[in-house]
Structure formats: structure tokens, C-alpha cells
Design an enzyme around this catalytic site. Sequence first.
Site, PDB file in Angstrom:
ATOM      1  N   SER A  41       0.867  -1.227  -0.214  1.00  0.00           N
ATOM      2  CA  SER A  41       0.108  -0.057   0.050  1.00  0.00           C
ATOM      3  C   SER A  41       0.918   1.289  -0.148  1.00  0.00           C
ATOM      4  O   SER A  41       0.359   2.218  -0.429  1.00  0.00           O
ATOM      5  CB  SER A  41      -0.817   0.078   1.224  1.00  0.00           C
ATOM      6  OG  SER A  41       0.043  -0.021   2.545  1.00  0.00           O
ATOM      7  N   HIS A 261      -1.840   5.617   6.798  1.00  0.00           N
ATOM      8  CA  HIS A 261      -1.105   5.317   5.460  1.00  0.00           C
ATOM      9  C   HIS A 261      -0.583   6.760   5.001  1.00  0.00           C
ATOM     10  O   HIS A 261      -0.836   7.772   5.461  1.00  0.00           O
ATOM     11  CB  HIS A 261      -1.886   4.870   4.078  1.00  0.00           C
ATOM     12  CG  HIS A 261      -2.290   3.654   4.240  1.00  0.00           C
ATOM     13  ND1 HIS A 261      -3.472   2.896   4.491  1.00  0.00           N
ATOM     14  CD2 HIS A 261      -1.301   2.417   3.726  1.00  0.00           C
ATOM     15  CE1 HIS A 261      -3.544   1.618   4.461  1.00  0.00           C
ATOM     16  NE2 HIS A 261      -2.232   1.202   3.989  1.00  0.00           N
TER      17      HIS A 261
END
Length: 278
Positions: A41, A261
Site C-alpha cells: 500500500s 497510510h
Amino acid sequence: MVKRIGAVFAALGLTFSMLAIAPPALAAPPPGAAQVAFGDSEAAGTGNLLYVDRSCLRSRVSYPLILKAKSYACASATTTDALTQIGTAVAAQQLGHATRLVTVTAGVNDLGWQQVLQTCYSQGDAACQAALAQAATALPGVGARLTQAVGAIRQAAPNATILVTGYPRLFGQISKPCTVGWLEGTKIVVTANQAAMANAGVNGLNTVISSVVTGFTLAGDSKVDFVDVASLFSGRGLCDTRPRWIYGVIGVPVLSNASLHVNAVGQLAIAAAVWRQR
């Protein structure tokens, strides 16, 4: 008439001799995109809209796509998945002699990192320490598979610079509890001990990744390098005073893919670091 026939054969002989010494036609360009990216990711830019591949949560604002690379990165990918991505790229002739830059970001999902962090902020310091210790047992496998991945890339792309990235530490050096977001109406608070333990866990993973790169360097491959994302993000994590390059926990009403993230500014920073080291 005889003279005419003789002249024809002489001309044919000259033509054949010219064909024999003519240089061969130029070969087709060697296969391979100029830049190729593999990973999870962090490389997919998960959490940053717009997505170019929703199944992998691969964002247009991801460091590989910012650099115009052919990206195979996918959210939740492990080092095993990265090996599969490399095989797919080879089969598609996207990784080859013409490839000049390859990036790899993988390892954190082998540790079950999201589950570790959830344990830390929901079950306290002791449970956090136990979860991190369990995650650390996966590190030797991470090193072995990353070594295999870099070796496979080098075999397929002998002319490429291979950059293997590390991961950012989520938290700064904090001395008191820090709020990092909300989940289903509950404030997510991380203690100083939990922050220090989580940062140490990232440091351990980065050490393994860096050692893989060092192994190739010592073996004589000077075109494999480590991108130190942790240092790049210093002062930019959750609880730091400077603007964050990482999203906090976003759980209103449910947990967002962006949670924990790298945000768009962070992706641009990684892209710039990769570009400098290419």
C-alpha cells in the site's frame, strides 16, 4: 546473346555478394518498461484519491505513478505477493533489459502490522509488546524473500537501478499520550511507551530491509540501494509538531483505507527521494 546472359549472371552474383556482406537488420528493442514498481500500500498510494485500480487501491498519487513507472503495487501485498508481481511483470515483458529503474516496497504486511497496531491502542502496553515480539519472528522470512525478489529483478533487468524503500515511523518522540484519530466514535490514544515500541518495530523492519541491500552491495552489485523513508519522514509523523505526512486513524463511520497510510504530500516526498537516488 551469350554476352547478355553472362551480364545477367554477373549482376546477380554482385547482388548476392552484397546481400552476404550487408549488416543484419536492427534487432527489436529489448523488452521492459523504463521504470517498474512493486510492493504494497505504501507503493500503491492507498488512501489518496483518485484510484487507477480500485481492486489494489492503487492511487494516481502514489510515488511510482508520480514518477511515471509501470506499477504492480497492491494494498495488503506481502513479500510473497511482491515475488508474484515480479513474475507477472516478466511474463508481460514489462521487466527487461530496457528497464532502468525498479522500486520495491514490501515487508510490513508480513508482520501483520495493522493488527499489531490495533492491539497496541486497544489492549495496552503489555499486549502491545507481546504483539510486536510475535511480529518480529517474521523478520527473517522478510529478509529471505526480499533477497529473492531483488535477485529475480536483477536477473530480468540487468541494467536497472533497484531501489528498495523502508517505512516511516508512525510516531515522533513523545512524552505523553497522543490522540491519533477516531474509530466508531472512540478517540484513539497512543501512550508514549506504545509509540516508542511501535517505532522500534519499524526500525527493526527497516534494518532487515537495509541489510538485504547491503548484501547485494557487498556481492558487487552497486546498483541496488536503500531509500531511508524513516529519516525522510522525521518530524512528520503522528504526534509530531510539523505537518503530518501520514494519515491518522480515520474511522467515521467506519475505518477508512487511508488510516495510517502515507498521504499525498508524503508520496511526493518519497517520489523526490527515489528520483534523487535513481
